[in-house]
Motif scaffolding. Structure first.
Motif, short mmCIF file in Angstrom:
data_model
loop_
_atom_site.label_atom_id
_atom_site.label_comp_id
_atom_site.label_asym_id
_atom_site.label_seq_id
_atom_site.Cartn_x
_atom_site.Cartn_y
_atom_site.Cartn_z
N GLN A 138 48.93 15.56 15.03
CA GLN A 138 47.90 16.57 15.27
C GLN A 138 48.35 17.94 14.76
OE1 GLN A 138 44.78 16.21 16.46
NE2 GLN A 138 44.42 18.39 16.17
N ILE A 139 49.57 18.31 15.09
CA ILE A 139 50.09 19.62 14.66
C ILE A 139 50.21 19.67 13.14
CG2 ILE A 139 52.14 21.10 14.66
CD1 ILE A 139 52.48 20.33 17.65
N LEU A 140 50.76 18.63 12.53
CA LEU A 140 50.89 18.62 11.07
C LEU A 140 49.53 18.72 10.38
CD1 LEU A 140 53.66 16.04 10.12
CD2 LEU A 140 53.64 18.50 9.72
N THR A 141 48.54 18.04 10.92
CA THR A 141 47.20 18.09 10.35
C THR A 141 46.65 19.51 10.43
OG1 THR A 141 46.79 15.79 10.92
CG2 THR A 141 44.87 17.16 10.51
N GLU A 142 46.82 20.15 11.56
CA GLU A 142 46.32 21.52 11.74
C GLU A 142 47.06 22.50 10.83
OE1 GLU A 142 46.56 22.37 15.93
OE2 GLU A 142 45.14 20.76 16.42
N LEU A 199 47.20 25.83 5.86
CA LEU A 199 47.81 26.17 4.57
C LEU A 199 46.81 25.99 3.43
CD1 LEU A 199 51.28 24.47 5.14
CD2 LEU A 199 50.91 26.91 4.72
N LYS A 200 46.07 24.91 3.47
CA LYS A 200 45.08 24.64 2.43
C LYS A 200 43.98 25.71 2.42
CE LYS A 200 42.91 20.80 0.25
NZ LYS A 200 42.97 19.38 0.08
N GLU A 201 43.50 26.07 3.62
CA GLU A 201 42.46 27.10 3.73
C GLU A 201 42.92 28.44 3.17
OE1 GLU A 201 40.61 27.49 7.61
OE2 GLU A 201 40.72 25.32 7.89
N LYS A 202 44.19 28.73 3.30
CA LYS A 202 44.72 30.00 2.79
C LYS A 202 45.10 29.93 1.31
CE LYS A 202 45.15 33.30 4.77
NZ LYS A 202 44.18 34.39 4.84
N GLY A 203 44.90 28.77 0.67
CA GLY A 203 45.13 28.64 -0.76
C GLY A 203 46.53 28.22 -1.15
N TYR A 204 47.33 27.79 -0.20
CA TYR A 204 48.69 27.32 -0.51
C TYR A 204 48.66 25.84 -0.83
CZ TYR A 204 50.29 31.63 1.75
OH TYR A 204 50.50 32.93 2.09
N ASN A 205 49.72 25.36 -1.47
CA ASN A 205 49.92 23.94 -1.66
C ASN A 205 50.62 23.44 -0.39
OD1 ASN A 205 51.23 21.43 -2.20
ND2 ASN A 205 51.05 21.82 -4.39
N THR A 259 52.06 29.65 7.04
CA THR A 259 51.19 30.78 7.31
C THR A 259 51.01 30.99 8.81
OG1 THR A 259 49.00 31.72 6.89
CG2 THR A 259 49.09 29.35 7.17
N THR A 260 50.74 32.22 9.19
CA THR A 260 50.42 32.50 10.59
C THR A 260 48.94 32.23 10.87
OG1 THR A 260 50.01 34.83 10.09
CG2 THR A 260 52.23 34.24 10.84
N TYR A 261 48.18 32.03 9.82
CA TYR A 261 46.74 31.78 9.94
C TYR A 261 46.48 30.60 10.87
CZ TYR A 261 41.98 30.53 8.51
OH TYR A 261 40.65 30.21 8.50
N GLY A 262 45.59 30.80 11.81
CA GLY A 262 45.22 29.75 12.75
C GLY A 262 46.35 29.35 13.70
N GLY A 263 47.37 30.18 13.80
CA GLY A 263 48.50 29.87 14.67
C GLY A 263 49.40 28.77 14.12
N ALA A 264 49.28 28.50 12.81
CA ALA A 264 50.02 27.39 12.20
C ALA A 264 51.54 27.53 12.37
CB ALA A 264 49.67 27.26 10.72
N ARG A 265 52.05 28.73 12.18
CA ARG A 265 53.50 28.92 12.28
C ARG A 265 53.98 28.64 13.70
NH1 ARG A 265 55.64 34.33 9.85
NH2 ARG A 265 54.77 33.32 8.01
N SER A 266 53.25 29.10 14.68
CA SER A 266 53.62 28.84 16.08
C SER A 266 53.55 27.36 16.40
CB SER A 266 52.69 29.59 17.03
OG SER A 266 52.81 30.97 16.85
N LYS A 267 52.56 26.69 15.87
CA LYS A 267 52.39 25.26 16.13
C LYS A 267 53.54 24.45 15.55
CE LYS A 267 47.37 25.52 16.27
NZ LYS A 267 46.12 25.20 15.59
N ILE A 268 53.89 24.71 14.28
CA ILE A 268 54.93 23.91 13.62
C ILE A 268 56.27 24.11 14.29
CG2 ILE A 268 55.65 25.53 11.81
CD1 ILE A 268 54.99 21.87 11.11
#
Length: 81
Positions: free
Chosen positions: A20-24, A29-35, A53-62
């Protein structure tokens, strides 16, 4: 008549949470234009959170996932275990 015993696996729950976390994180990352694959590989190899990215709390999640658990889950999935 007794009810059958339900067996819970902490490993299945952990793997589900990692997926779940990896998917989010991947989606953020994809939404922000990264590979996403390149960024995740960079993070896994270096454990440097700035790859995510910090977008969507991704960094905190990972960062909630232990790197050893992450690698084990990825290998189990890849090898079909």
């Amino acid at each position: 008549m007794s009810e059958p015993t339900t067996i819970f696996s902490i490993y299945e729950d952990k793997d589900r949470e990692i997926r779940q976390i990896l998917t989010e994180v991947y989606d953020a990352l994809k939404e922000k234009g990264y590979n996403p694959i390149n960024q995740l590989v960079g993070y896994i190899l270096s454990e440097d959170p700035t790859y995510i990215t910090t977008y969507g709390g991704a960094r905190s999640k990972i960062r909630k996932i232990d790197r050893d658990d992450l690698l084990a889950a990825l290998l189990k999935n890849f090898l079909g275990e």
